[in-house]
Design an enzyme around this catalytic site. Structure first.
Site, PDB file in Angstrom:
ATOM      1  N   ASP A  46      41.031  48.642  41.392  1.00 43.95           N
ATOM      2  CA  ASP A  46      42.147  49.605  41.503  1.00 43.95           C
ATOM      3  C   ASP A  46      43.256  49.164  40.537  1.00 43.95           C
ATOM      4  OD1 ASP A  46      43.038  47.495  43.034  1.00 43.95           O
ATOM      5  OD2 ASP A  46      43.778  48.601  44.560  1.00 43.95           O
ATOM      6  N   SER A  47      43.030  47.968  39.897  1.00 45.79           N
ATOM      7  CA  SER A  47      43.851  47.474  38.824  1.00 45.79           C
ATOM      8  C   SER A  47      43.880  48.528  37.538  1.00 45.79           C
ATOM      9  CB  SER A  47      43.539  46.164  38.148  1.00 45.79           C
ATOM     10  OG  SER A  47      42.077  46.165  38.036  1.00 45.79           O
ATOM     11  N   ASP A  85      36.481  49.340  44.165  1.00 50.13           N
ATOM     12  CA  ASP A  85      37.675  48.750  44.853  1.00 50.13           C
ATOM     13  C   ASP A  85      37.967  50.030  45.762  1.00 50.13           C
ATOM     14  OD1 ASP A  85      39.142  46.879  45.330  1.00 50.13           O
ATOM     15  OD2 ASP A  85      40.310  46.852  43.402  1.00 50.13           O
ATOM     16  N   LYS A 115      34.765  46.857  47.727  1.00 51.92           N
ATOM     17  CA  LYS A 115      35.575  45.664  47.871  1.00 51.92           C
ATOM     18  C   LYS A 115      36.701  46.192  48.520  1.00 51.92           C
ATOM     19  CE  LYS A 115      38.432  43.553  44.487  1.00 51.92           C
ATOM     20  NZ  LYS A 115      39.871  43.838  45.309  1.00 51.92           N
ATOM     21  N   GLU A 117      40.787  44.723  50.173  1.00 50.33           N
ATOM     22  CA  GLU A 117      41.798  43.548  50.516  1.00 50.33           C
ATOM     23  C   GLU A 117      42.258  43.472  52.080  1.00 50.33           C
ATOM     24  OE1 GLU A 117      45.424  44.463  48.036  1.00 50.33           O
ATOM     25  OE2 GLU A 117      44.278  44.755  46.275  1.00 50.33           O
ATOM     26  N   GLU A 184      42.868  35.290  45.641  1.00 52.05           N
ATOM     27  CA  GLU A 184      43.849  35.327  44.302  1.00 52.05           C
ATOM     28  C   GLU A 184      44.770  34.579  44.464  1.00 52.05           C
ATOM     29  OE1 GLU A 184      44.368  39.391  43.226  1.00 52.05           O
ATOM     30  OE2 GLU A 184      45.874  39.100  41.838  1.00 52.05           O
TER      31      GLU A 184
HETATM   32  O1  KIV Z   1      41.749  45.658  41.039  1.00 47.78           O
HETATM   33  C1  KIV Z   1      41.143  44.279  40.540  1.00 47.78           C
HETATM   34  O2  KIV Z   1      40.978  44.424  39.441  1.00 47.78           O
HETATM   35  C2  KIV Z   1      41.218  43.372  41.467  1.00 47.78           C
HETATM   36  C3  KIV Z   1      40.997  42.045  40.742  1.00 47.78           C
HETATM   37  C4  KIV Z   1      42.225  41.558  40.523  1.00 47.78           C
HETATM   38  C5  KIV Z   1      40.027  41.319  41.546  1.00 47.78           C
HETATM   39  O3  KIV Z   1      41.206  43.394  42.413  1.00 47.78           O
END
Ligand code: KIV
Length: 282
Positions: A46-47, A85, A115, A117, A184
């Site tokens: 989600d970056s 994500d 993934k 968080e 992280e």
């Molecule tokens: O969203 C993302 O790119 C991430 C990485 C920083 C692991 O969660």
């Protein structure tokens, strides 16, 4: 196409002491390149909100944004394990919604795993998603979706209690069935302790070298995003400068009419050209 990477391959890498390589990708060309480079895991993170969409953080990223970008990456990325994500609030309101949204990333996006968080608080959610047949990667330490609650994009696990909490988070996620965990922005010695505390691979981003693999945001690593560069990023090239130089050269060529040159232009047979000229004159 690179070799197909499976969840058991990821788990086996830690057993064999082989470091895992993970990068982010958000579109087809980057997916293709990650495939060609035989990267083990490709995260559609989600970056993308920050490095592709120009937002200040990741909170505004939606399920639709994620599915759109996962689809593009999956078209290019056949060998690596592709992880989608879960965006903010797609798994936080109820377990039912979390399973539904995780399923959407796989069914509509086409990724191999998801993934999310969070540590101990998310153990029941992770357990339920895994039971539904969806492989889950955890993400602890600095969790960007809740960065404001953590006091900003800052190193985590600074004192003994905070460090112990992170180790407990990793153990809890392992028991819930994750196949690996992103860790992280923590001190390097804590990265080592977390990796030793669990048997699932710990993928570090700013967690030192004594973990089981590394992940970086590709746009940071290739110098395409320079709004801010975290301390833990190594920039392997400055692709931004290369693209900017090409744009400036193109602009100059167009303005002084040196582009397009004859080799970039289609020719018309002489006979057709004279016929056309005659027609225009009439
Ligand atoms: O969203 C993302 O790119 C991430 C990485 C920083 C692991 O969660």
């Amino acid at each position: 196409m690179s070799k197909l990477v499976t969840i058991p391959d990821i788990q086996q890498a830690k057993t064999e002491g082989r470091k895992l390589v993970m990068l982010t990708a958000y579109d087809y060309p980057m997916g293709l390149l990650a495939d060609q480079a035989e990267i083990d895991m490709v995260l559609v993170g989600d970056s993308l909100g920050m490095v592709v969409m120009g937002l200040d953080g990741t909170v505004e990223v939606t399920m639709e944004n994620m599915i759109h970008h996962i689809k593009a990456v999956v078209r290019g990325c056949k060998g690596p394990l592709v992880i989608g994500d879960m965006p903010f609030m797609s798994y936080n309101t109820s377990i039912r919604e979390a399973i539904y949204n995780a399923g959407r990333l796989m069914k509509e996006g086409g990724c191999d795993a998801i993934k999310l968080e969070g540590g101990l608080n998310f153990v029941p959610t992770v357990e339920s998603i895994v039971k539904a047949g969806i492989p889950v990667q955890g993400h602890i330490g600095l969790t960007p979706q809740t960065a404001s609650a953590l006091g900003g994009f800052k190193m985590q696990g600074k004192d003994a209690a905070a460090a112990m909490q992170i180790i407990d988070d990793a153990r809890g996620l392992q028991d819930a069935g994750v196949f690996s965990i992103v860790l992280e922005a923590v001190p390097a010695p804590l990265g080592k302790l977390v990796s030793e505390a669990v048997t699932v691979p710990i993928i570090g981003i700013g967690a030192g070298s004594d973990v089981d693999g590394q992940v970086l945001v590709t746009h940071d690593m290739v110098g395409l995003f320079d709004k801010f560069v975290p301390k833990f990023v190594k920039q392997y090239t400055q692709i931004r400068t290369i693209i900017l130089d090409a744009m400036l050269a193109y602009k100059k060529d167009v303005q002084d009419a040196s582009f397009p040159a004859p080799e970039h232009s289609f020719k018309m047979p002489g006979e057709t050209l004279s016929q056309l000229k005659a027609m225009i004159k009439q």
